[in-house]
Design a protein around this motif. Structure first.
Motif, short mmCIF file in Angstrom:
data_model
loop_
_atom_site.label_atom_id
_atom_site.label_comp_id
_atom_site.label_asym_id
_atom_site.label_seq_id
_atom_site.Cartn_x
_atom_site.Cartn_y
_atom_site.Cartn_z
N ILE A 1 4.45 19.57 -51.16
CA ILE A 1 3.02 19.24 -51.10
C ILE A 1 2.73 18.29 -49.93
CG2 ILE A 1 1.16 18.05 -52.34
CD1 ILE A 1 2.31 19.18 -54.93
N GLY A 2 3.66 17.39 -49.66
CA GLY A 2 3.47 16.48 -48.53
C GLY A 2 3.45 17.18 -47.20
N HIS A 3 3.94 18.42 -47.15
CA HIS A 3 3.95 19.20 -45.90
C HIS A 3 2.96 20.37 -45.97
CE1 HIS A 3 7.78 17.03 -45.58
NE2 HIS A 3 7.67 17.21 -44.28
N MET A 4 1.91 20.23 -46.79
CA MET A 4 0.97 21.33 -46.95
C MET A 4 0.18 21.64 -45.68
SD MET A 4 0.98 22.91 -49.83
CE MET A 4 -0.64 23.62 -49.99
N LEU A 5 0.08 20.68 -44.77
CA LEU A 5 -0.63 20.93 -43.52
C LEU A 5 0.34 21.16 -42.36
CD1 LEU A 5 -3.68 18.49 -43.61
CD2 LEU A 5 -3.65 20.96 -43.92
N GLU A 6 1.59 21.41 -42.70
CA GLU A 6 2.59 21.73 -41.68
C GLU A 6 3.16 23.12 -41.96
OE1 GLU A 6 5.56 18.74 -41.31
OE2 GLU A 6 4.13 17.09 -41.48
N THR A 7 3.38 23.87 -40.90
CA THR A 7 3.93 25.23 -41.03
C THR A 7 4.96 25.44 -39.94
OG1 THR A 7 1.73 25.94 -41.76
CG2 THR A 7 3.31 27.66 -41.26
N GLY A 8 5.95 26.29 -40.22
CA GLY A 8 6.95 26.61 -39.21
C GLY A 8 6.33 27.39 -38.07
N TYR A 9 5.70 26.66 -37.15
CA TYR A 9 4.92 27.31 -36.09
C TYR A 9 5.79 28.04 -35.07
CZ TYR A 9 6.16 23.20 -33.31
OH TYR A 9 6.85 22.23 -32.64
N LEU B 1 8.06 30.38 -35.58
CA LEU B 1 8.01 31.80 -35.91
C LEU B 1 6.62 32.37 -35.65
CD1 LEU B 1 9.39 34.30 -37.11
CD2 LEU B 1 8.72 33.48 -39.38
N ILE B 2 5.60 31.60 -35.94
CA ILE B 2 4.23 32.06 -35.71
C ILE B 2 3.99 32.30 -34.22
CG2 ILE B 2 1.81 31.34 -35.79
CD1 ILE B 2 2.42 29.98 -38.43
N ILE B 3 4.44 31.38 -33.38
CA ILE B 3 4.25 31.54 -31.94
C ILE B 3 4.95 32.80 -31.43
CG2 ILE B 3 4.85 30.52 -29.69
CD1 ILE B 3 4.35 27.78 -30.99
N LEU B 4 6.09 33.12 -32.02
CA LEU B 4 6.83 34.30 -31.60
C LEU B 4 6.21 35.60 -32.11
CD1 LEU B 4 10.43 32.93 -32.20
CD2 LEU B 4 9.39 33.39 -29.98
N LEU B 5 5.43 35.53 -33.17
CA LEU B 5 4.88 36.74 -33.78
C LEU B 5 3.40 36.97 -33.48
CD1 LEU B 5 6.51 36.73 -37.36
CD2 LEU B 5 7.15 38.12 -35.39
N TYR B 6 2.63 35.90 -33.30
CA TYR B 6 1.20 36.13 -33.19
C TYR B 6 0.77 36.56 -31.80
CZ TYR B 6 0.09 31.51 -31.06
OH TYR B 6 -0.03 30.42 -30.24
N ASN B 7 -0.45 37.01 -31.70
CA ASN B 7 -1.06 37.45 -30.44
C ASN B 7 -2.57 37.27 -30.59
OD1 ASN B 7 -2.22 40.15 -31.48
ND2 ASN B 7 -0.04 40.30 -32.02
N PRO B 8 -3.33 37.42 -29.51
CA PRO B 8 -4.78 37.20 -29.62
C PRO B 8 -5.46 38.03 -30.70
CG PRO B 8 -4.14 37.27 -27.32
CD PRO B 8 -2.91 37.61 -28.12
N ASN B 9 -4.92 39.18 -31.04
CA ASN B 9 -5.53 40.01 -32.09
C ASN B 9 -5.39 39.39 -33.48
OD1 ASN B 9 -6.25 42.03 -30.26
ND2 ASN B 9 -4.29 43.08 -30.47
#
Length: 320
Positions: A246-254, A256-264
């Motif tokens: 719960i203390g890390h509810m505003l933190e995410t393993g970004y 992996l997100i940076i490697l997967l996401y795109n403008p779409n």
């Protein structure tokens, strides 16, 4: 008068004795202080100082050429800019949703896995399953992202090939924002299931076996033993890990997100961590990125304090 002089002499003797005791104690503890010195220096230079510098940068208009001593102060400007940003609501929503999915799906999975594996009587099978379940944890995030891209490829991906076999159409999953939360959660579950279960395996070994014997004598089957003996036995571990989550509810393993996401997929994939990366690293807006990071940390602390109070009120376990 004589009594006063005697009292002064006694007090002086006591003080001298205390100083001598302190010196002896300090001399005995000197090797331990020496062992502590290097870790202290490491954390002071590489952990504490960067955090303090980041907090200071949050309230400045930092300029690389002027340095931190000559850059002007900005007050709460960067915080207000972030709150007024068109991305603020989206970032909070995506971050919270990914963490809520983690809390609902990923967090209980290691508990269930540990409970099920605890019922396996074959030691060889149990060790083998545990070892295999640990392996994804040691796979690099870059490799995991590459595997996801390959498996979900609309042309040669295994997932789409299976869909075609069942008569469905090929889908570019990583290009569609509605699939991103599910994809990220499943990857996170696969990567952390076995490793997160280690603490629960350790907690299970600490349960008194006499409790199981007593439960069997009372007619409890395997399910009731797990519910009334095993779960209460590992409940303190579950509560502590839940509070930390719960203390890390505003933190995410970004990463992996940076490697997967795109403008779409920004509309559902962009989180606070990835936004800080773009603004701080790619755009070199260090003060703004530090302000957003500080906001993230403060809100995490607030959530942790609230959750800890609730845990202390309704259970016997809390962090403090």
């Amino acid at each position: 008068m004589a009594k006063s002089a005697a009292a002064d002499v006694s007090a002086s003797t006591t003080a001298t004795s205390r100083r001598a005791d302190w010196r002896r104690t300090a001399k005995k503890a000197l090797p331990y202080y020496a062992m502590f010195l290097l870790p202290f220096i490491y954390y002071a230079i590489f952990r504490y100082a960067p955090v303090i510098m980041g907090v200071v940068l949050s309230f400045m208009d930092y300029n690389v050429y002027k340095g931190i001593l000559s850059s002007p102060w900005a007050g709460f400007k960067h915080f207000l800019d972030f709150f007024d940003s068109i991305y603020f609501a989206r970032l909070i929503r995506n971050t919270l949703m990914l963490n809520l999915l983690n809390l609902i799906i990923v967090f209980p999975a290691p508990i269930i896995f540990a409970l099920l594996l605890n019922e396996v009587r074959s030691a060889w099978v149990k060790r083998s399953v545990q070892t295999i379940s640990y392996l994804p944890h040691f796979v690099s995030t870059v490799i995991v992202a590459s595997m996801a891209v390959t498996f979900l490829s609309p042309s040669v991906g295994l997932v789409n090939n299976l869909l075609v076999q069942f008569g469905a159409e090929r889908t570019a999953f990583l290009q569609k924002p509605e699939y991103f939360w599910s994809i990220y959660t499943l990857i996170d579950l696969w990567k952390t299931l076995g490793w997160s279960a280690i603490l629960y395996f350790a907690a299970l070994t600490g349960i008194n076996t006499d409790l199981y014997e007593a439960a069997r004598m009372d007619g409890a089957n395997r399910w009731k033993q797990a519910w009334h003996v095993t779960l209460p036995g590992i409940a303190p571990t579950i509560i502590i890990l839940l509070l930390l989550k719960i203390g890390h509810m505003l933190e995410t393993g970004y990463e992996l997100i940076i490697l997967l996401y795109n403008p779409n997929t920004y509309v559902t994939a962009d989180v606070i961590g990835s936004y800080v990366y773009r603004r701080g690293i790619l755009e070199a807006n260090y003060s703004f990125a530090s302000a957003v990071g500080l906001f993230q940390s403060v809100m995490g602390l607030v959530l942790l304090v609230i959750a800890n109070k609730l845990a202390r009120k309704y259970s016997e376990t809390s962090i403090w």
